[in-house]
Design a protein around this motif. Structure first.
Motif, PDB file in Angstrom:
ATOM      1  N   GLY A 126       0.822  -1.209   0.000  1.00 12.16           N
ATOM      2  CA  GLY A 126       0.000   0.000   0.000  1.00 12.16           C
ATOM      3  C   GLY A 126       0.854   1.255   0.000  1.00 12.16           C
ATOM      4  O   GLY A 126       0.529   2.249  -0.666  1.00 12.16           O
ATOM      5  N   ILE A 127       1.972   1.222   0.743  1.00 10.05           N
ATOM      6  CA  ILE A 127       2.894   2.372   0.765  1.00 10.05           C
ATOM      7  C   ILE A 127       3.480   2.594  -0.626  1.00 10.05           C
ATOM      8  O   ILE A 127       3.557   3.734  -1.113  1.00 10.05           O
ATOM      9  CB  ILE A 127       4.011   2.144   1.789  1.00 10.05           C
ATOM     10  N   TYR A 128       3.896   1.514  -1.282  1.00 14.32           N
ATOM     11  CA  TYR A 128       4.473   1.655  -2.614  1.00 14.32           C
ATOM     12  C   TYR A 128       3.446   2.204  -3.608  1.00 14.32           C
ATOM     13  O   TYR A 128       3.755   3.106  -4.404  1.00 14.32           O
ATOM     14  CB  TYR A 128       5.013   0.323  -3.126  1.00 14.32           C
ATOM     15  N   VAL A 129       2.214   1.681  -3.568  1.00 19.12           N
ATOM     16  CA  VAL A 129       1.183   2.143  -4.499  1.00 19.12           C
ATOM     17  C   VAL A 129       0.882   3.619  -4.260  1.00 19.12           C
ATOM     18  O   VAL A 129       0.690   4.397  -5.198  1.00 19.12           O
ATOM     19  CB  VAL A 129      -0.093   1.293  -4.369  1.00 19.12           C
ATOM     20  N   TYR A 130       0.872   4.035  -2.983  1.00 19.77           N
ATOM     21  CA  TYR A 130       0.644   5.453  -2.671  1.00 19.77           C
ATOM     22  C   TYR A 130       1.736   6.322  -3.282  1.00 19.77           C
ATOM     23  O   TYR A 130       1.460   7.361  -3.898  1.00 19.77           O
ATOM     24  CB  TYR A 130       0.601   5.661  -1.157  1.00 19.77           C
ATOM     25  N   LEU A 131       2.993   5.908  -3.133  1.00 15.10           N
ATOM     26  CA  LEU A 131       4.101   6.682  -3.687  1.00 15.10           C
ATOM     27  C   LEU A 131       4.031   6.726  -5.212  1.00 15.10           C
ATOM     28  O   LEU A 131       4.263   7.772  -5.828  1.00 15.10           O
ATOM     29  CB  LEU A 131       5.434   6.088  -3.236  1.00 15.10           C
ATOM     30  N   ALA A 132       3.700   5.584  -5.829  1.00 19.03           N
ATOM     31  CA  ALA A 132       3.595   5.541  -7.288  1.00 19.03           C
ATOM     32  C   ALA A 132       2.428   6.388  -7.776  1.00 19.03           C
ATOM     33  O   ALA A 132       2.519   7.066  -8.805  1.00 19.03           O
ATOM     34  CB  ALA A 132       3.434   4.097  -7.753  1.00 19.03           C
TER      35      ALA A 132
END
Length: 549
Positions: free
Chosen positions: A76-82
Motif C-alpha cells: 500500500g505504501i508503494y502504491v501510494y508513492l507511485a
C-alpha cells in the motif's frame, strides 16, 4: 408484523473491497487505463463467488491473524508513492525523511495519504475476515504474503541498497569524480540560473500543443541541449539542484549520518559545488524560491555552500503587498520574479564584483501546478487539473522575466541558464509523457553563446561542468564532479556506459556517498588506499584512460 432483516454483506463486501483495490493498484503500477480496474475487480469477485471464498463447504472458523497483513501494508505504501509521484525514487524517500518535510505545500497529498490509510485498513479487515472464515485462505495466504514481499519494488530497492555494503566494488563512481577547477576568471560573467519546477523539455513535443512555445522561442537565441536524461537520485528538486550544481547524484546520508534521530545540519558538505566555486572568485550569491527553505534541507544546502542571501516563503512573505496572494507551497511565480528582479537590480547597483542569482519557481509543480494571476488574466480560466496550462504559464513568465531584465540593461556580461529541476511526476498528461523519450530542459543564453542545438546523451550531472565551461573556467579534462562539459567533445558517463549501467553502479556505490557527507574522511582514505587493487572490465576502462590517471 414482518421483522426487517439486514441483508448479508459477506462475503460480497470483503471480495468487492479486495477486488477494487487490486484493480486500482494494477492500473497505478502498470500502464493499463483507469477503467481496467472495473474489469479486474469484476473478475476477482466473480471467481471468489464461484469458488465460494469466505463461505466454503464444511466451513471452520478460526480466529487467526493473516501473515499477509504486513506485506499488504508495505505494498500500500508503494502504491501510494507511485500514485502520487509516478516513479518511486527510494533516494527521495530516505533523503526527505532525514532532511525534513516541514513547511511543505502538499496538503492534497496529506488527504490522499489519509484516504490510503483508510483503504488499506479496509483491505486488511477484508483479508482477515476471509482467512478466518475460509480454511483455504488460511492455508494459502502465507504463500501470498511471500509473493507480495518478493514483488514489492520498494523492498526490492531497499534490498539492492543494503547489498551495497558487501559489494566487491563500491567506489566505481567515486574514482570518476573530478574536483572543480581552481583557475581564475579574467572577465567573470554574472550568472542567472532559473530552475523551472518540473518543466521538462519533453513538453516541446507536438503532442502538447504550444505549452512549451515560449521556452522554444527563448532557446532560438542561445544553446539548447537535448538529451539531458534523468538518472536515479536526481529526480526531485533538491537532487536535481545538487546534481546540476555539484555534479553528483544526491545519495542520502543514511547510516552515515552521525545522529540518526536528528535532522541533518549540513547537506553534501564533502564536495565543492557551484556556490563554493564562485564564492572563491568573489561572487555575491543569492538564492530566491517561492517555497520554504526549510523543506528538504534547501536552506542548509545553499547557506552551507557560500550563498549569503537565501530567501524563501518565510523571508519573503513579510515583503508582499498582498500577504493573501500565496498558494499552498508559497509565492506565486509572478511575485517571485518581481522579487528576483529587485535582487538583480540591487546587486547591479552595488557594483561590487560579479553576482550569481539562483531562482526556483513553482508554477509547474505536479500534479496540476500553481498558475499565477498574471497567467489567469492572459490564458483564461484554469480547470485545476490541466498541467499544460501551468506549463504554458511557467514558460511565459520565465521568458517575460528574462526579456524584462534584458530591456533594463541588467543582463550585460551575464550567462543565463534555464533549467528544469527534474522530470515531472504524475500529472494529467502522464500517459503521453511516459510514452516518449523524456529529457530535461537546459538552455543557455548570453555573450559568447551562439545559437545552436546540442544533442548529447547526458544527465543533470553534466550541467555543472557545462555551466563552469560557459563561464570561462578551464576544466580538468573538460570535466567536473561526475559530469563532462557538453560544450566539449569529452564523452559523458552516459555516452560511455549507458544510463542503466550508471544506475546499477549507483545502487552499489558507497565511496561516493562517504565523499558527500561529513565525518567520513578516514573511511575514504582507507578505500583510496585499496582502490588500485580493483580490477575493472574492459567496458569500464573503455574511453576512460584520462579518468583513471
Amino acid at each position: 408484523m414482518t421483522r426487517l432483516s439486514i441483508p448479508k454483506v459477506t462475503p460480497w463486501l470483503p471480495l468487492l473491497i479486495t477486488g477494487v483495490c487490486l484493480g486500482y493498484s494494477t492500473t497505478v503500477i502498470t500502464r493499463l487505463p483507469w477503467w481496467a480496474l472495473f474489469f479486474i475487480a469484476a473478475t476477482w469477485v466473480g471467481v471468489g463467488l464461484k469458488l465460494r471464498w469466505g463461505r466454503p463447504a464444511n466451513a471452520r472458523y478460526r480466529k487467526v491473524w493473516p501473515w499477509s497483513l504486513l506485506p499488504i501494508s508495505l505494498l500500500g505504501i508503494y502504491v501510494y508513492l507511485a500514485d502520487s509521484f509516478g516513479n518511486v525514487d527510494l533516494g527521495a524517500v530516505f533523503f526527505h525523511l532525514q532532511a525534513g518535510m516541514a513547511e511543505h505545500g502538499g496538503a492534497g497529498k496529506m488527504l490522499l495519504a489519509l484516504t490510503y490509510v483508510l483503504t488499506v485498513s479496509a483491505v486488511l479487515a477484508s483479508v482477515t475476515w476471509l482467512s478466518r472464515h475460509d480454511q483455504r485462505w488460511r492455508l494459502s495466504e502465507r504463500f501470498f504474503a511471500i509473493a507480495l514481499l518478493a514483488a514489492n519494488p520498494l523492498l526490492y530497492g531497499i534490498g539492492q541498497r543494503s547489498a551495497a555494503i558487501v559489494t566487491d566494488d563500491g567506489a566505481w563512481l567515486d574514482r570518476r569524480y573530478i574536483e572543480p577547477p581552481n583557475t581564475e576568471l579574467a572577465d567573470p560573467p554574472n550568472l542567472l540560473l532559473l530552475y523551472l519546477e518540473s518543466i521538462e523539455r519533453t513538453y516541446a513535443n507536438e503532442a502538447f500543443s504550444e505549452a512549451y512555445a515560449d521556452l522554444s522561442a527563448l532557446g532560438e537565441g542561445g544553446a539548447v541541449f537535448e538529451g539531458v536524461r534523468q538518472m536515479e537520485n536526481t529526480g526531485w528538486t533538491m537532487a536535481g539542484m545538487i546534481a546540476s550544481q555539484c555534479g553528483v547524484p544526491l545519495m542520502p546520508a543514511g547510516l552515515l549520518h552521525d545522529s540518526q534521530f536528528e535532522p541533518l545540519s549540513k547537506v553534501v558538505p564533502g564536495v565543492d559545488c557551484l556556490g563554493d566555486v564562485l564564492a572563491k572568485r568573489g561572487y555575491r550569491l543569492s538564492f530566491l524560491g517561492g517555497a520554504s527553505t526549510q523543506f528538504a534541507g534547501k536552506g542548509l544546502f545553499y547557506r552551507g555552500h557560500q550563498f549569503s542571501t537565501v530567501k524563501g516563503k518565510e523571508e519573503l512573505m513579510p515583503e508582499l503587498e498582498d500577504p493573501d496572494y500565496i498558494n499552498s507551497w508559497g509565492l506565486y511565480d509572478d511575485t517571485l520574479y518581481d522579487v528576483t528582479a529587485s535582487e538583480v537590480r540591487r546587486l547591479h547597483e552595488e557594483d561590487d564584483g560579479p553576482w550569481a542569482v539562483v531562482n526556483l519557481s513553482i508554477a509547474g509543480h505536479a500534479p496540476s501546478g500553481f498558475p499565477s494571476q498574471t497567467c489567469l488574466n492572459r490564458q483564461g480560466e484554469f480547470d485545476g487539473q490541466d498541467i499544460l496550462y501551468s506549463v504554458e504559464c511557467s514558460a511565459r513568465l520565465a521568458r517575460d522575466f528574462i526579456e524584462r531584465l534584458a530591456a533594463e540593461g541588467l543582463l550585460d556580461n551575464t550567462l543565463i541558464v534555464v533549467l528544469s529541476d527534474h522530470l515531472t511526476m504524475r500529472v494529467s498528461v502522464w500517459d503521453q509523457l511516459i510514452a516518449l523519450d523524456r529529457d530535461n530542459t537546459f538552455i543557455m543564453l548570453g555573450d559568447g553563446i551562439s545559437p545552436q542545438r546540442v544533442q548529447r546523451s547526458a544527465t543533470m550531472l553534466d550541467v555543472f561542468p557545462t555551466i563552469l565551461d560557459a563561464m570561462g573556467l578551464t576544466l580538468n579534462e573538460n570535466r567536473a564532479g561526475l559530469g563532462a562539459s557538453l560544450l566539449s567533445s569529452q564523452p559523458t558517463l552516459v555516452e560511455t556506459h549507458g544510463l542503466e549501467t550508471l544506475n546499477e553502479r549507483l545502487r552499489e556505490e558507497t565511496a561516493l556517498q562517504q565523499r558527500l557527507w561529513e565525518g567520513l574522511a578516514p573511511q575514504r582514505r582507507e578505500q583510496e588506499a585499496t582502490a588500485e587493487q580493483v580490477t575493472e572490465t574492459p567496458t569500464d576502462q573503455a574511453n576512460e584512460i584520462e579518468i583513471m590517471r
